[in-house]
Write an enzyme that holds these catalytic residues in place. Sequence first.
Site, PDB file in Angstrom:
ATOM      1  N   THR A 122       2.391  -1.923   8.661  1.00 30.40           N
ATOM      2  CA  THR A 122       3.141  -2.381   9.460  1.00 30.40           C
ATOM      3  C   THR A 122       3.228  -4.383   8.854  1.00 30.40           C
ATOM      4  O   THR A 122       3.733  -4.977  10.014  1.00 30.40           O
ATOM      5  CB  THR A 122       1.976  -3.083  10.768  1.00 30.40           C
ATOM      6  OG1 THR A 122       0.439  -3.234  10.368  1.00 30.40           O
ATOM      7  CG2 THR A 122       1.978  -1.854  11.635  1.00 30.40           C
ATOM      8  N   CYS A 178       2.918  -3.122   3.662  1.00 30.00           N
ATOM      9  CA  CYS A 178       1.886  -2.225   3.930  1.00 30.00           C
ATOM     10  C   CYS A 178       2.951  -1.575   5.688  1.00 30.00           C
ATOM     11  O   CYS A 178       4.188  -1.796   5.525  1.00 30.00           O
ATOM     12  CB  CYS A 178       0.981  -2.028   5.033  1.00 30.00           C
ATOM     13  SG  CYS A 178       0.347  -4.026   5.844  1.00 30.00           S
ATOM     14  N   ASP A 219       0.865  -0.859   0.046  1.00 31.63           N
ATOM     15  CA  ASP A 219      -0.323   0.104   0.270  1.00 31.63           C
ATOM     16  C   ASP A 219       0.661   0.890  -0.251  1.00 31.63           C
ATOM     17  O   ASP A 219       1.991   1.226  -0.049  1.00 31.63           O
ATOM     18  CB  ASP A 219      -1.241   0.157   1.006  1.00 31.63           C
ATOM     19  CG  ASP A 219      -0.217   0.236   2.739  1.00 31.63           C
ATOM     20  OD1 ASP A 219       0.646   0.584   2.743  1.00 31.63           O
ATOM     21  OD2 ASP A 219      -0.954   0.553   3.131  1.00 31.63           O
ATOM     22  N   HIS A 222       9.742 -24.270   8.869  1.00 30.36           N
ATOM     23  CA  HIS A 222       8.186 -25.217   9.020  1.00 30.36           C
ATOM     24  C   HIS A 222       6.925 -24.993   8.289  1.00 30.36           C
ATOM     25  O   HIS A 222       6.005 -25.842   8.520  1.00 30.36           O
ATOM     26  CB  HIS A 222       8.029 -24.397  10.480  1.00 30.36           C
ATOM     27  CG  HIS A 222       8.964 -25.308  11.686  1.00 30.36           C
ATOM     28  ND1 HIS A 222       9.219 -25.104  12.672  1.00 30.36           N
ATOM     29  CD2 HIS A 222      10.079 -25.711  11.025  1.00 30.36           C
ATOM     30  CE1 HIS A 222      10.233 -25.796  13.415  1.00 30.36           C
ATOM     31  NE2 HIS A 222      11.713 -26.357  12.353  1.00 30.36           N
ATOM     32  N   HIS A 250       6.450 -31.370   8.903  1.00 24.55           N
ATOM     33  CA  HIS A 250       5.653 -29.873   9.044  1.00 24.55           C
ATOM     34  C   HIS A 250       4.906 -30.176   7.621  1.00 24.55           C
ATOM     35  O   HIS A 250       3.451 -29.008   7.671  1.00 24.55           O
ATOM     36  CB  HIS A 250       6.749 -28.634   8.742  1.00 24.55           C
ATOM     37  CG  HIS A 250       7.478 -28.492   9.732  1.00 24.55           C
ATOM     38  ND1 HIS A 250       7.167 -28.632  11.083  1.00 24.55           N
ATOM     39  CD2 HIS A 250       8.703 -29.480   9.562  1.00 24.55           C
ATOM     40  CE1 HIS A 250       8.807 -28.455  12.685  1.00 24.55           C
ATOM     41  NE2 HIS A 250       9.245 -29.467  10.850  1.00 24.55           N
TER      42      HIS A 250
HETATM   43  C1  RB5 Z   1      -2.033   2.410   6.378  1.00 25.59           C
HETATM   44  O1  RB5 Z   1      -2.243   3.831   7.380  1.00 25.59           O
HETATM   45  C2  RB5 Z   1      -1.739   1.315   7.966  1.00 25.59           C
HETATM   46  O2  RB5 Z   1      -2.893   1.258   8.028  1.00 25.59           O
HETATM   47  C3  RB5 Z   1      -1.354   0.313   6.629  1.00 25.59           C
HETATM   48  O3  RB5 Z   1       0.093   0.068   5.614  1.00 25.59           O
HETATM   49  C4  RB5 Z   1      -0.920  -1.562   7.486  1.00 25.59           C
HETATM   50  O4  RB5 Z   1      -0.441  -1.010   8.559  1.00 25.59           O
HETATM   51  C5  RB5 Z   1      -2.359  -2.360   8.043  1.00 25.59           C
HETATM   52  O5  RB5 Z   1      -1.834  -3.274   8.582  1.00 25.59           O
END
Ligand code: RB5
Length: 156
Positions: free
Chosen positions: A75, A73, A16, A106, A141
Amino acid sequence: MAHEDCNDRIVITGSDHAGFEAKSHVIDYLDHRGFSVLDLGTHSSDPVDYPDYGVAVAKAVTERKNATGIIICGTGIGISIAANKVKGARAALCTTPFHAEMARKHNDANILAMGARTSTVSEMEAIMDTWFATSFEGGRHQKRVNKIHELTENIR
Ligand code: RB5
């Protein structure tokens, strides 16, 4: 000597907006290492919705016999949750090389998820180095991975 999995020369990338810049670095890294990269976007830092890219990469990976996905993304959480809704996808969110090692050994993970707000680009490189150097161990596994697939076969 690092073993390159049979599948690991084709890498399908997606992110994203939060992962866009890190994805550009990741693509450079992959190019330099001789991978064929198919980038499914996003192509700028304009806001987009991470599920669209997680699902697009997961579909492209699972449609092919031998491909690896890399999704990013903020996180790595949202995009990996979305990717794992696609049948045959095994997306693993990795923040350390050890996660990458275990995800391959695994879980036979076929999609590497990372967070641009949680990992630096050099940490991502270390994660990818381990990911591409590590093979699925199979054996006990395999049975467990099969059980994951049976879930998507049986749940209605
Ligand atoms: C975008 O702001 C953020 O929510 C997205 O990149 C991600 O971290 C969602 O899990």
